[in-house]
Scaffold this motif. Sequence first.
Motif, PDB file in Angstrom:
ATOM      1  N   SER A 207     110.039 119.112  19.540  1.00 13.92           N
ATOM      2  CA  SER A 207     109.815 118.390  20.387  1.00 13.92           C
ATOM      3  C   SER A 207     110.121 119.475  21.138  1.00 13.92           C
ATOM      4  CB  SER A 207     112.024 118.134  20.301  1.00 13.92           C
ATOM      5  OG  SER A 207     111.538 117.471  18.757  1.00 13.92           O
ATOM      6  N   VAL A 208     109.988 121.024  21.975  1.00 15.97           N
ATOM      7  CA  VAL A 208     110.071 121.078  22.338  1.00 15.97           C
ATOM      8  C   VAL A 208     108.279 121.151  22.634  1.00 15.97           C
ATOM      9  CG1 VAL A 208     109.191 123.547  23.701  1.00 15.97           C
ATOM     10  CG2 VAL A 208     111.546 122.289  23.050  1.00 15.97           C
ATOM     11  N   GLY A 209     107.579 120.933  21.775  1.00 19.74           N
ATOM     12  CA  GLY A 209     106.416 121.063  21.905  1.00 19.74           C
ATOM     13  C   GLY A 209     105.357 119.817  22.186  1.00 19.74           C
ATOM     14  N   VAL A 210     106.092 119.148  21.490  1.00 16.61           N
ATOM     15  CA  VAL A 210     105.438 117.833  22.261  1.00 16.61           C
ATOM     16  C   VAL A 210     106.079 117.350  23.485  1.00 16.61           C
ATOM     17  CG1 VAL A 210     106.199 115.129  21.466  1.00 16.61           C
ATOM     18  CG2 VAL A 210     105.960 116.748  19.757  1.00 16.61           C
ATOM     19  N   ILE A 211     107.015 117.556  23.662  1.00 15.78           N
ATOM     20  CA  ILE A 211     106.941 117.630  25.103  1.00 15.78           C
ATOM     21  C   ILE A 211     106.294 118.176  26.345  1.00 15.78           C
ATOM     22  CG2 ILE A 211     109.159 117.346  27.135  1.00 15.78           C
ATOM     23  CD1 ILE A 211     111.702 116.959  24.754  1.00 15.78           C
ATOM     24  N   GLY A 212     106.105 119.382  25.637  1.00 12.82           N
ATOM     25  CA  GLY A 212     105.393 120.115  26.995  1.00 12.82           C
ATOM     26  C   GLY A 212     103.896 119.621  26.845  1.00 12.82           C
ATOM     27  N   VAL A 213     103.699 119.283  25.626  1.00 11.15           N
ATOM     28  CA  VAL A 213     102.648 118.305  25.753  1.00 11.15           C
ATOM     29  C   VAL A 213     102.168 117.494  26.561  1.00 11.15           C
ATOM     30  CG1 VAL A 213     100.898 117.310  24.141  1.00 11.15           C
ATOM     31  CG2 VAL A 213     101.329 119.358  23.497  1.00 11.15           C
ATOM     32  N   VAL A 214     103.175 116.674  26.237  1.00 11.49           N
ATOM     33  CA  VAL A 214     103.246 115.293  27.267  1.00 11.49           C
ATOM     34  C   VAL A 214     103.340 115.650  28.645  1.00 11.49           C
ATOM     35  CG1 VAL A 214     104.105 113.099  27.589  1.00 11.49           C
ATOM     36  CG2 VAL A 214     104.348 113.922  25.117  1.00 11.49           C
ATOM     37  N   PHE A 215     104.004 116.343  29.361  1.00 15.03           N
ATOM     38  CA  PHE A 215     103.909 116.760  31.015  1.00 15.03           C
ATOM     39  C   PHE A 215     103.020 117.426  30.991  1.00 15.03           C
ATOM     40  CE2 PHE A 215     108.895 116.855  32.110  1.00 15.03           C
ATOM     41  CZ  PHE A 215     109.089 115.599  31.036  1.00 15.03           C
ATOM     42  N   SER A 216     102.597 118.133  30.272  1.00 16.38           N
ATOM     43  CA  SER A 216     101.404 118.838  30.181  1.00 16.38           C
ATOM     44  C   SER A 216     100.111 118.675  30.698  1.00 16.38           C
ATOM     45  CB  SER A 216     101.000 120.388  29.352  1.00 16.38           C
ATOM     46  OG  SER A 216     102.107 121.492  30.059  1.00 16.38           O
ATOM     47  N   LEU A 217      99.887 117.693  29.800  1.00 14.92           N
ATOM     48  CA  LEU A 217      98.760 116.230  29.904  1.00 14.92           C
ATOM     49  C   LEU A 217      98.510 115.500  30.770  1.00 14.92           C
ATOM     50  CD1 LEU A 217      95.955 115.868  28.088  1.00 14.92           C
ATOM     51  CD2 LEU A 217      97.670 114.518  26.547  1.00 14.92           C
ATOM     52  N   SER A 218      99.818 115.870  31.449  1.00 15.76           N
ATOM     53  CA  SER A 218      99.613 114.600  32.276  1.00 15.76           C
ATOM     54  C   SER A 218      99.551 114.697  33.775  1.00 15.76           C
ATOM     55  CB  SER A 218     101.409 113.635  32.499  1.00 15.76           C
ATOM     56  OG  SER A 218     101.472 113.169  31.236  1.00 15.76           O
ATOM     57  N   VAL A 219     100.255 116.267  34.054  1.00 11.47           N
ATOM     58  CA  VAL A 219      99.558 116.418  34.769  1.00 11.47           C
ATOM     59  C   VAL A 219      98.337 116.937  34.746  1.00 11.47           C
ATOM     60  CG1 VAL A 219     100.423 118.784  36.582  1.00 11.47           C
ATOM     61  CG2 VAL A 219     102.310 117.467  35.725  1.00 11.47           C
ATOM     62  N   VAL A 220      97.902 117.682  34.063  1.00 12.95           N
ATOM     63  CA  VAL A 220      95.712 118.601  33.851  1.00 12.95           C
ATOM     64  C   VAL A 220      95.515 116.872  34.339  1.00 12.95           C
ATOM     65  CG1 VAL A 220      94.522 118.510  32.733  1.00 12.95           C
ATOM     66  CG2 VAL A 220      96.623 120.092  32.351  1.00 12.95           C
ATOM     67  N   GLY A 221      95.660 116.120  33.181  1.00  7.56           N
ATOM     68  CA  GLY A 221      95.220 114.561  33.830  1.00  7.56           C
ATOM     69  C   GLY A 221      95.186 114.123  35.150  1.00  7.56           C
ATOM     70  N   LEU A 222      96.219 113.933  36.658  1.00  4.85           N
ATOM     71  CA  LEU A 222      96.195 113.566  37.539  1.00  4.85           C
ATOM     72  C   LEU A 222      95.445 114.758  38.444  1.00  4.85           C
ATOM     73  CD1 LEU A 222     100.164 112.492  37.865  1.00  4.85           C
ATOM     74  CD2 LEU A 222      97.869 111.549  38.128  1.00  4.85           C
ATOM     75  N   LYS A 223      96.129 116.035  37.683  1.00  6.04           N
ATOM     76  CA  LYS A 223      94.807 116.985  38.782  1.00  6.04           C
ATOM     77  C   LYS A 223      93.572 116.518  38.485  1.00  6.04           C
ATOM     78  CE  LYS A 223      98.066 120.217  39.235  1.00  6.04           C
ATOM     79  NZ  LYS A 223      98.367 120.614  40.669  1.00  6.04           N
ATOM     80  N   ILE A 224      92.667 116.295  37.103  1.00  2.00           N
ATOM     81  CA  ILE A 224      90.999 116.217  37.341  1.00  2.00           C
ATOM     82  C   ILE A 224      90.932 114.904  37.908  1.00  2.00           C
ATOM     83  CG2 ILE A 224      90.015 115.904  35.263  1.00  2.00           C
ATOM     84  CD1 ILE A 224      91.243 117.740  33.742  1.00  2.00           C
ATOM     85  N   ALA A 225      91.709 113.499  37.522  1.00  2.00           N
ATOM     86  CA  ALA A 225      91.312 112.584  38.240  1.00  2.00           C
ATOM     87  C   ALA A 225      91.500 112.412  39.711  1.00  2.00           C
ATOM     88  CB  ALA A 225      92.276 111.443  37.271  1.00  2.00           C
ATOM     89  N   THR A 226      92.654 113.611  40.038  1.00  2.00           N
ATOM     90  CA  THR A 226      92.761 113.052  41.359  1.00  2.00           C
ATOM     91  C   THR A 226      92.606 114.119  42.856  1.00  2.00           C
ATOM     92  OG1 THR A 226      95.231 112.882  41.469  1.00  2.00           O
ATOM     93  CG2 THR A 226      93.606 110.727  40.792  1.00  2.00           C
ATOM     94  N   SER A 227      91.978 115.088  41.523  1.00  2.00           N
ATOM     95  CA  SER A 227      92.366 116.652  42.602  1.00  2.00           C
ATOM     96  C   SER A 227      93.520 116.823  42.891  1.00  2.00           C
ATOM     97  CB  SER A 227      91.525 117.174  43.627  1.00  2.00           C
ATOM     98  OG  SER A 227      90.142 116.082  43.491  1.00  2.00           O
ATOM     99  N   SER A 228      94.587 115.994  43.021  1.00  2.00           N
ATOM    100  CA  SER A 228      96.298 116.627  43.350  1.00  2.00           C
ATOM    101  C   SER A 228      97.178 115.628  42.191  1.00  2.00           C
ATOM    102  CB  SER A 228      96.628 116.360  44.517  1.00  2.00           C
ATOM    103  OG  SER A 228      96.508 114.753  45.026  1.00  2.00           O
TER     104      SER A 228
END
Length: 314
Positions: A207-228
């Motif tokens: 569960s820790v791994g899955v939640i970490g992936v979801v949160f990290s992937l969401s932030v990385v995706g936002l930063k790549i798509a919008t630079s912030s």
Amino acid sequence: MSDPSHTAGSEGMPEGRSPRFTQWIALVVFSTVTLGSSVELRNASSMATTSDQRWAIFCSGITFALSVIVACMHLHPLTSIFVVGTIAEGILILILSVFWSATVAVVSDAGRGLAVSADGAVSNGNLYYFSWAGFVCTIMLIVSFLRSVYGVDVPGEIKSRSARLTLWSARLASALIVMGSCAKILGDECDVSDDKMFCRRTKFGLSVGVIGVVFSLSVVGLKIATSSAPFVAEGAAAIFLAVMDGFGVAYITSAKGPGSPLGNLYYFTWISFVGSLMLTASCVQDYQAAQQNDPTVPSGNPNVHMDNLEVPDV
């Protein structure tokens, strides 16, 4: 006429010497230890050579041969012109990265029993640590090659793209390894084990791994798509992950946890925790810097609209 030993990317360096020469020598050392450990493991086995052992020897043998050839060609100006800052060097680095990735995947898999035992503990330190060192070294070679030959500053591009993108990417990678390791342990051991505490902690680690992936992937995706990314969301995610990972290292790496043996799960659980702490600290520093730069953002004001807060890149 220009000196042929001065190829692209070697300007300012000694004649015929690549800025990556030290890394090539390091790669020779890493591949030598990995190959020697693989051969020793096969010879020490009383059973017939397995396909995994042959694959480990083949991959480490290829990396050893290519690394030695390239390192030797660096030593003479007439041969260095073919491997210093050339397309051939880039192709060789790419090939080596593929073979090192395959080597790490095979030797660090607990199910194959090469460098990691069935319970996830490192059973062959040289094979485990030096295969990971070789993989990291090839990544450094790729970054150095792109920077010196094509002027592509990968770390600089990532840093200028958005604050903390590198940290979030590393946090995502570590969460993927934690998730995959726990999933494998859950499937291999908990179906036949009567240790309910061990299995509960393994499920918690998953569960820790899955939640970490979801949160990290969401932030990385936002930063790549919008630079912030919304600062409040990013800060909240960092704090949440830091707290969650604190419980993770307590339950996963303790004596009754699936990550107690020294292995991928142990190391990357701690890496995730440290990464989350670094992200939290970076967000706090940015908030404090914004308070100093913008007098309209006083500390203690509960009505501050943090989503519109501009923070400097770090």
